[in-house]
Design an enzyme around this catalytic site. Structure first.
Site, PDB file in Angstrom:
ATOM      1  N   PRO A  10       0.795  -1.220   0.000  1.00 28.61           N
ATOM      2  CA  PRO A  10       0.000   0.000   0.000  1.00 28.61           C
ATOM      3  C   PRO A  10       0.831   1.275   0.000  1.00 28.61           C
ATOM      4  O   PRO A  10       1.872   1.359   0.652  1.00 28.61           O
ATOM      5  CB  PRO A  10      -0.828  -0.107   1.289  1.00 28.61           C
ATOM      6  CG  PRO A  10      -0.130  -1.086   2.142  1.00 28.61           C
ATOM      7  CD  PRO A  10       0.576  -2.018   1.213  1.00 28.61           C
ATOM      8  N   ASN A  11       0.334   2.218  -0.774  1.00 23.33           N
ATOM      9  CA  ASN A  11       0.867   3.574  -0.908  1.00 23.33           C
ATOM     10  C   ASN A  11       2.182   3.663  -1.670  1.00 23.33           C
ATOM     11  O   ASN A  11       2.654   4.764  -1.938  1.00 23.33           O
ATOM     12  CB  ASN A  11       1.005   4.252   0.466  1.00 23.33           C
ATOM     13  CG  ASN A  11      -0.327   4.360   1.165  1.00 23.33           C
ATOM     14  OD1 ASN A  11      -1.306   4.792   0.562  1.00 23.33           O
ATOM     15  ND2 ASN A  11      -0.383   3.940   2.414  1.00 23.33           N
ATOM     16  N   ARG A  18       4.787  11.052  -2.503  1.00 28.11           N
ATOM     17  CA  ARG A  18       4.461  10.888  -1.082  1.00 28.11           C
ATOM     18  C   ARG A  18       5.695  11.078  -0.213  1.00 28.11           C
ATOM     19  O   ARG A  18       6.679  10.358  -0.348  1.00 28.11           O
ATOM     20  CB  ARG A  18       3.898   9.480  -0.868  1.00 28.11           C
ATOM     21  CG  ARG A  18       3.670   9.115   0.570  1.00 28.11           C
ATOM     22  CD  ARG A  18       3.277   7.641   0.695  1.00 28.11           C
ATOM     23  NE  ARG A  18       3.155   7.301   2.092  1.00 28.11           N
ATOM     24  CZ  ARG A  18       3.601   6.169   2.615  1.00 28.11           C
ATOM     25  NH1 ARG A  18       4.160   5.272   1.852  1.00 28.11           N
ATOM     26  NH2 ARG A  18       3.453   5.942   3.900  1.00 28.11           N
ATOM     27  N   TYR A  23      10.932   9.130   1.544  1.00 28.59           N
ATOM     28  CA  TYR A  23      11.000   8.081   0.526  1.00 28.59           C
ATOM     29  C   TYR A  23      11.724   8.495  -0.752  1.00 28.59           C
ATOM     30  O   TYR A  23      11.908   7.671  -1.649  1.00 28.59           O
ATOM     31  CB  TYR A  23       9.584   7.608   0.174  1.00 28.59           C
ATOM     32  CG  TYR A  23       8.854   7.058   1.379  1.00 28.59           C
ATOM     33  CD1 TYR A  23       9.220   5.839   1.941  1.00 28.59           C
ATOM     34  CD2 TYR A  23       7.816   7.769   1.972  1.00 28.59           C
ATOM     35  CE1 TYR A  23       8.562   5.344   3.059  1.00 28.59           C
ATOM     36  CE2 TYR A  23       7.142   7.270   3.088  1.00 28.59           C
ATOM     37  CZ  TYR A  23       7.533   6.058   3.625  1.00 28.59           C
ATOM     38  OH  TYR A  23       6.885   5.564   4.728  1.00 28.59           O
ATOM     39  N   ASN A  73       8.003  -5.343  -0.625  1.00 35.15           N
ATOM     40  CA  ASN A  73       7.854  -4.223   0.306  1.00 35.15           C
ATOM     41  C   ASN A  73       6.395  -4.219   0.724  1.00 35.15           C
ATOM     42  O   ASN A  73       5.536  -3.741  -0.017  1.00 35.15           O
ATOM     43  CB  ASN A  73       8.252  -2.898  -0.337  1.00 35.15           C
ATOM     44  CG  ASN A  73       8.205  -1.748   0.640  1.00 35.15           C
ATOM     45  OD1 ASN A  73       7.529  -1.793   1.660  1.00 35.15           O
ATOM     46  ND2 ASN A  73       8.924  -0.677   0.316  1.00 35.15           N
ATOM     47  N   ALA A  76       2.894  -0.610   5.151  1.00 35.62           N
ATOM     48  CA  ALA A  76       2.385  -0.617   6.531  1.00 35.62           C
ATOM     49  C   ALA A  76       1.882  -1.989   6.977  1.00 35.62           C
ATOM     50  O   ALA A  76       1.842  -2.261   8.182  1.00 35.62           O
ATOM     51  CB  ALA A  76       1.287   0.428   6.689  1.00 35.62           C
ATOM     52  N   ASP A  86       1.406 -15.170   7.187  1.00 34.75           N
ATOM     53  CA  ASP A  86       1.068 -16.565   6.942  1.00 34.75           C
ATOM     54  C   ASP A  86       1.211 -16.923   5.466  1.00 34.75           C
ATOM     55  O   ASP A  86       1.607 -18.051   5.138  1.00 34.75           O
ATOM     56  CB  ASP A  86      -0.349 -16.867   7.432  1.00 34.75           C
ATOM     57  CG  ASP A  86      -0.467 -16.871   8.945  1.00 34.75           C
ATOM     58  OD1 ASP A  86       0.574 -16.846   9.641  1.00 34.75           O
ATOM     59  OD2 ASP A  86      -1.617 -16.901   9.436  1.00 34.75           O
ATOM     60  N   GLU A  97      12.341  -9.048   2.266  1.00 32.60           N
ATOM     61  CA  GLU A  97      11.528  -7.886   2.642  1.00 32.60           C
ATOM     62  C   GLU A  97      12.379  -6.630   2.499  1.00 32.60           C
ATOM     63  O   GLU A  97      13.513  -6.580   2.985  1.00 32.60           O
ATOM     64  CB  GLU A  97      11.053  -8.038   4.091  1.00 32.60           C
ATOM     65  CG  GLU A  97      10.150  -6.930   4.547  1.00 32.60           C
ATOM     66  CD  GLU A  97       9.634  -7.167   5.958  1.00 32.60           C
ATOM     67  OE1 GLU A  97       9.748  -6.248   6.778  1.00 32.60           O
ATOM     68  OE2 GLU A  97       9.116  -8.270   6.237  1.00 32.60           O
ATOM     69  N   HIS A  99      12.452  -2.268   2.750  1.00 25.55           N
ATOM     70  CA  HIS A  99      11.852  -0.994   3.169  1.00 25.55           C
ATOM     71  C   HIS A  99      12.809   0.123   2.786  1.00 25.55           C
ATOM     72  O   HIS A  99      14.009   0.051   3.090  1.00 25.55           O
ATOM     73  CB  HIS A  99      11.584  -0.972   4.675  1.00 25.55           C
ATOM     74  CG  HIS A  99      10.572  -1.984   5.082  1.00 25.55           C
ATOM     75  ND1 HIS A  99       9.227  -1.804   4.876  1.00 25.55           N
ATOM     76  CD2 HIS A  99      10.718  -3.211   5.640  1.00 25.55           C
ATOM     77  CE1 HIS A  99       8.586  -2.872   5.308  1.00 25.55           C
ATOM     78  NE2 HIS A  99       9.465  -3.742   5.764  1.00 25.55           N
ATOM     79  N   ILE A 100      12.286   1.140   2.140  1.00 28.30           N
ATOM     80  CA  ILE A 100      13.097   2.264   1.684  1.00 28.30           C
ATOM     81  C   ILE A 100      13.658   3.029   2.874  1.00 28.30           C
ATOM     82  O   ILE A 100      14.832   3.379   2.911  1.00 28.30           O
ATOM     83  CB  ILE A 100      12.265   3.176   0.765  1.00 28.30           C
ATOM     84  CG1 ILE A 100      11.876   2.399  -0.507  1.00 28.30           C
ATOM     85  CG2 ILE A 100      13.019   4.457   0.425  1.00 28.30           C
ATOM     86  CD1 ILE A 100      10.810   3.066  -1.353  1.00 28.30           C
ATOM     87  N   ARG A 106      12.122   5.057  13.023  1.00 26.57           N
ATOM     88  CA  ARG A 106      10.921   5.882  12.849  1.00 26.57           C
ATOM     89  C   ARG A 106       9.976   5.700  14.036  1.00 26.57           C
ATOM     90  O   ARG A 106      10.397   5.298  15.109  1.00 26.57           O
ATOM     91  CB  ARG A 106      10.257   5.521  11.516  1.00 26.57           C
ATOM     92  CG  ARG A 106      11.177   5.874  10.330  1.00 26.57           C
ATOM     93  CD  ARG A 106      10.542   5.711   9.002  1.00 26.57           C
ATOM     94  NE  ARG A 106       9.358   6.556   8.885  1.00 26.57           N
ATOM     95  CZ  ARG A 106       8.439   6.392   7.954  1.00 26.57           C
ATOM     96  NH1 ARG A 106       8.555   5.413   7.079  1.00 26.57           N
ATOM     97  NH2 ARG A 106       7.394   7.187   7.892  1.00 26.57           N
TER      98      ARG A 106
END
Length: 140
Positions: A10-11, A18, A23, A73, A76, A86, A97, A99-100, A106
């Site tokens: 998402p996003n 954004r 980011y 990624n 949230a 799962d 996984e 994450h930028i 954070r």
């Protein structure tokens, strides 16, 4: 030919617009092009997908039975989606996984990843370079 899925949650479709102070200004399309080009260079097909919907991300992970690995990624959903956790556990393809931003530096709710324990590894805080590093990790 080997296949890797590049999956964004998402996003992330708003990258470049954004919160650029967190980011950056690179768009998701730029990231997808870069990783696709890496795939072409190394003889690996890269399939890019993005969704703002938890169930669709789970469906995409279920499709990973046809892939040699997943760069993911989860946005949230990282912090609270046991359903995505799962789904990662259910597939055989290794998941990296990404994450930028550095989620550990954070807000406190971002410090825990419920998905990471089911992944092969986690790359955080290295900006879009994290996607490239995940690609190379899956090549090995």
């Amino acid at each position: 030919m080997r296949k890797i899925m590049l999956l964004n949650g998402p996003n992330l479709n708003l990258l470049g617009k954004r919160e650029p102070e967190i980011y950056g200004t690179t768009t998701l399309e730029n990231i997808e092009c870069k990783i696709t080009q890496l795939g072409i260079t190394h003889g690996i097909e890269v399939i890019c997908r993005q969704s703002n919907h938890e169930g669709e991300l789970i469906d995409n992970l279920h499709d990973a039975f046809e892939f040699d690995g997943v760069i993911f990624n989860p946005g949230a959903f990282t912090h609270y989606s046991y359903a995505i956790r799962d789904a990662i556990a259910a597939i055989q393809a290794p998941v990296i996984e990404v994450h930028i931003s550095n989620i550990h530096a954070r807000e406190s709710f971002r410090h825990v990843s419920v998905t990471a324990p089911e992944t092969k590894g986690q790359i955080v805080g290295l900006g879009i370079k994290g996607y490239e590093l995940a690609f190379y990790a899956l090549m090995d």
